[in-house]
Design a protein around this motif. Sequence first.
Motif, mmCIF file in Angstrom:
data_model
loop_
_atom_site.group_PDB
_atom_site.id
_atom_site.type_symbol
_atom_site.label_atom_id
_atom_site.label_comp_id
_atom_site.label_asym_id
_atom_site.label_seq_id
_atom_site.Cartn_x
_atom_site.Cartn_y
_atom_site.Cartn_z
ATOM 1 N N LEU A 1 0.800 -1.220 0.000
ATOM 2 C CA LEU A 1 0.000 0.000 0.000
ATOM 3 C C LEU A 1 0.835 1.274 0.000
ATOM 4 N N ASP A 2 1.973 1.255 0.680
ATOM 5 C CA ASP A 2 2.769 2.478 0.800
ATOM 6 C C ASP A 2 4.238 2.101 0.975
ATOM 7 N N GLY A 3 5.063 3.125 1.206
ATOM 8 C CA GLY A 3 6.493 2.888 1.361
ATOM 9 C C GLY A 3 7.197 2.539 0.067
ATOM 10 N N PHE A 4 6.583 2.893 -1.055
ATOM 11 C CA PHE A 4 7.170 2.567 -2.356
ATOM 12 C C PHE A 4 8.082 3.683 -2.854
ATOM 13 N N THR A 5 9.045 3.287 -3.648
ATOM 14 C CA THR A 5 9.815 4.212 -4.472
ATOM 15 C C THR A 5 9.750 3.716 -5.907
ATOM 16 N N ILE A 6 9.972 4.625 -6.848
ATOM 17 C CA ILE A 6 9.929 4.266 -8.264
ATOM 18 C C ILE A 6 11.293 3.736 -8.686
ATOM 19 N N ASP A 7 11.336 2.496 -9.126
ATOM 20 C CA ASP A 7 12.566 1.918 -9.651
ATOM 21 C C ASP A 7 12.786 2.313 -11.103
ATOM 22 N N LYS A 8 11.747 2.156 -11.898
ATOM 23 C CA LYS A 8 11.872 2.527 -13.311
ATOM 24 C C LYS A 8 10.487 2.692 -13.914
ATOM 25 N N THR A 9 10.425 3.391 -15.018
ATOM 26 C CA THR A 9 9.200 3.511 -15.804
ATOM 27 C C THR A 9 9.514 3.112 -17.240
ATOM 28 N N GLU A 10 8.555 2.495 -17.875
ATOM 29 C CA GLU A 10 8.705 2.079 -19.265
ATOM 30 C C GLU A 10 7.477 2.553 -20.032
ATOM 31 N N THR A 11 7.686 3.097 -21.205
ATOM 32 C CA THR A 11 6.570 3.538 -22.038
ATOM 33 C C THR A 11 6.594 2.800 -23.361
ATOM 34 N N ALA A 12 5.425 2.671 -23.954
ATOM 35 C CA ALA A 12 5.317 1.990 -25.248
ATOM 36 C C ALA A 12 4.077 2.477 -25.974
ATOM 37 N N THR A 13 4.095 2.326 -27.279
ATOM 38 C CA THR A 13 2.935 2.582 -28.120
ATOM 39 C C THR A 13 2.627 1.319 -28.898
ATOM 40 N N PHE A 14 1.358 0.983 -28.998
ATOM 41 C CA PHE A 14 0.955 -0.251 -29.675
ATOM 42 C C PHE A 14 -0.215 0.055 -30.588
ATOM 43 N N ASP A 15 -0.204 -0.527 -31.791
ATOM 44 C CA ASP A 15 -1.281 -0.300 -32.754
ATOM 45 C C ASP A 15 -1.426 -1.550 -33.617
ATOM 46 N N GLU A 16 -2.589 -2.147 -33.594
ATOM 47 C CA GLU A 16 -2.851 -3.321 -34.420
ATOM 48 C C GLU A 16 -4.326 -3.349 -34.783
ATOM 49 N N THR A 17 -4.670 -4.149 -35.765
ATOM 50 C CA THR A 17 -6.065 -4.500 -36.022
ATOM 51 C C THR A 17 -6.171 -6.014 -35.977
ATOM 52 N N TRP A 18 -7.270 -6.504 -35.420
ATOM 53 C CA TRP A 18 -7.465 -7.944 -35.316
ATOM 54 C C TRP A 18 -8.905 -8.287 -35.652
ATOM 55 N N GLN A 19 -9.120 -9.536 -36.004
ATOM 56 C CA GLN A 19 -10.438 -9.999 -36.412
ATOM 57 C C GLN A 19 -11.015 -10.947 -35.363
ATOM 58 N N PRO A 20 -12.124 -10.582 -34.756
ATOM 59 C CA PRO A 20 -12.771 -11.504 -33.820
ATOM 60 C C PRO A 20 -13.409 -12.671 -34.567
ATOM 61 N N VAL A 21 -13.552 -13.784 -33.885
ATOM 62 C CA VAL A 21 -14.214 -14.947 -34.481
ATOM 63 C C VAL A 21 -15.667 -14.615 -34.790
ATOM 64 N N TRP A 22 -16.301 -13.870 -33.924
ATOM 65 C CA TRP A 22 -17.645 -13.324 -34.126
ATOM 66 C C TRP A 22 -17.687 -11.978 -33.421
ATOM 67 N N GLY A 23 -18.620 -11.135 -33.792
ATOM 68 C CA GLY A 23 -18.651 -9.852 -33.098
ATOM 69 C C GLY A 23 -19.500 -8.807 -33.781
ATOM 70 N N GLU A 24 -19.388 -7.590 -33.264
ATOM 71 C CA GLU A 24 -20.153 -6.461 -33.777
ATOM 72 C C GLU A 24 -19.435 -5.760 -34.924
#
Length: 698
Positions: A68-91
């Motif tokens: 809950l508390d007493g934390f420090t930040i060791d590291k941060t990582e950022t990323a960007t992701f972009d894809e299109t996928w096809q559901p088996v069924w869907g809207e």
Amino acid sequence: MKQIILAVMVFAATTIQAQKISSPDKNFEMTFALSTKGEPTYALTYKNKPVIKTSKLGIDTKDVAPMLDGFTIDKTETATFDETWQPVWGEEKTIRNHYNELAVTLSQKAENGRYIRIRFRLFNDGLGFRYEFPLQENLTYFVIKEERTQFALAGDHKAFWLPGDYDTQEYSTVTSKLSEVRGLMDTAITPNASQTPFSPTGLQTPLMMKSDDGLYINIHEAALVEYSCMSLNLDDKNMVLESWLTPDAIGNKGYMQAPWQSPWRTIVVSDKAGDILLSRMIYNLNEPTAYEDTSWIKPVKYCGVWWEMITGKSTWAYADVPSVKLGETDFNALTPNGKHAANTAHVKEYIDFAAAHGLDAVLVEGWNVGWEDWFGKSKDYVFDFVTPYPDFDVKELHRYAASKGIKMIMHHETSGAVRNYERWIDKAYQYMVDNGYNAVKSGYVGDIIPRGEYHYGQWMVNHYLYAVKKAAEYKIMVNAHEAVRPTGLARTYPNLIGNESARGTEYESFGGNNPDHTTILPFTRLMGGPMDYTPGIFQTKISAYNPDNNSFVHTTLAKQLALYVTMYSPLQMAADLPETYKKHLDAFQFIEDVAVDWDQTWVLEAEPGDYITMARKAKGKEEWYLGAITDENTREATFTFEFLPKGKTYTATIYADGKDASYDNNPQSYTVKKVKVNSKTKLKQKLATSGGCAISVK
């Protein structure tokens, strides 16, 4: 598939307290920071409006020091992701999965450097985040006392809520200010076969809200696996929601073994109600399909021996006796009650109707022995799932259905005796395969056995997924009733083609659903996956089937048709009796025609609790279907056809409320007419009280 991944790693000194990311379209901004006590916090804005004010994050544990508390930040990582996928069924035929990510690794120096990771993904429709527990020497096994995720709201929002409960979602949605929840809770909690409310301000997810400044906000979870289902507890003085996990029989809320992670906590936001309905963020936060071969998973339109039992016209039980025991009772020696619906001759009538009207399958409930004393008995060995009643010829019905091109849907009611179901599950699924069944409707009515476990606890969450994955081994599709509400897992396990997890049409026979019910469900229950709502009731007076039941369906007939468009599911039932449909074949034509799988979806107009108008294009066809529904108020729905190919004219068949229609006095008044439409056409159609309109375009 298009995929772009760009990752940047940033090692942060422990003095850095704040990190920010934006959504790809820059409308959202999320800020992560540590408090002066080392407590993880986050905040979220949308178009510079506060959505979630600074809120704490953390896990309270029972057998190790809290996270809950007493934390420090060791590291941060950022990323960007972009894809299109096809559901088996869907809207939609394709779904875009586009987000910016921030992963923050936090360590507790006082706990020998024990560390966790909080991963945030910010989409154009909202935020998802989860806790991750990497494998490490100082964190392996631990017991969750409570998850302490907060959602500090920016105001006293209008909310569409259900009472928090460990065992059921089958309540009517209450619409009120959050500050009014406490005063309304007692009347909101209505009787159910199994229920365990937990707080005077406890709320279930998905929780839909609307702020005074016009933001639509939905809170839920995604990818619920090996974890307890999350509800929310409201601090109604400060307007802070906090996660509240479902406990087990001894009060623990989760047993974790690293490496693992929590489900995603989701916040979908827009200033347009329709955008909430079009969000696919919860699916995007789930893993890709787990099966290499999905050719056996098919959307289904079906009818079945069900509604006549729900109304009391017929029975599930073969005989009227107070007690039976499997393995001891000779069911051939019992005197039939004459009202048992699941008999060979009667089921053939449903098969004939399905074949004549283009349906795919027939569901039969009450086919297997044991229904005489199943309900509310806390009885372990209730059903064996492989022994039919004397009047139900499984092999003959398999032969007859196959000759007509109809599939059969099996029914497995566990009566909450989950240990017994797992004892039989392989034999039950093999029995289905041997007799031509490729789909099962499972049920979990009543209190859970092992006793003390809840429907939404970690043990049961594991069971539901076990049943789905086990079914896949036999190429069986699953429609689970009374199970935990869906969290997008159908992306990963697409043989999970349906769930109940809310008040369905059956409640129309138990006193009725409110007229606004289906104008709310797409904003709440359907956020995580489709619902087997079982629409299509044409005879809205239940007394027509059972003179002792004075309930009635709180919609018009035309609204029942529109629900096939507005209540998405790859599993759609024509729920009424064949003899009733034969009296209204002009209206039933829409049910025959309407698709159950889609290329694209448009929301033409929507407001939770009031109205929804949608349009969808059938998968792989030049056909479109539109549906409009309203609450207890009449309104004029507006249909636009801008989605049609330009320069072409189509025939639209309009199924509408009659001029004198109303859900309470004249529900069966409807009209059917044909008009020509093109991409420039605009139509206005009056909807009766709790009325609707359905349109097919070809």
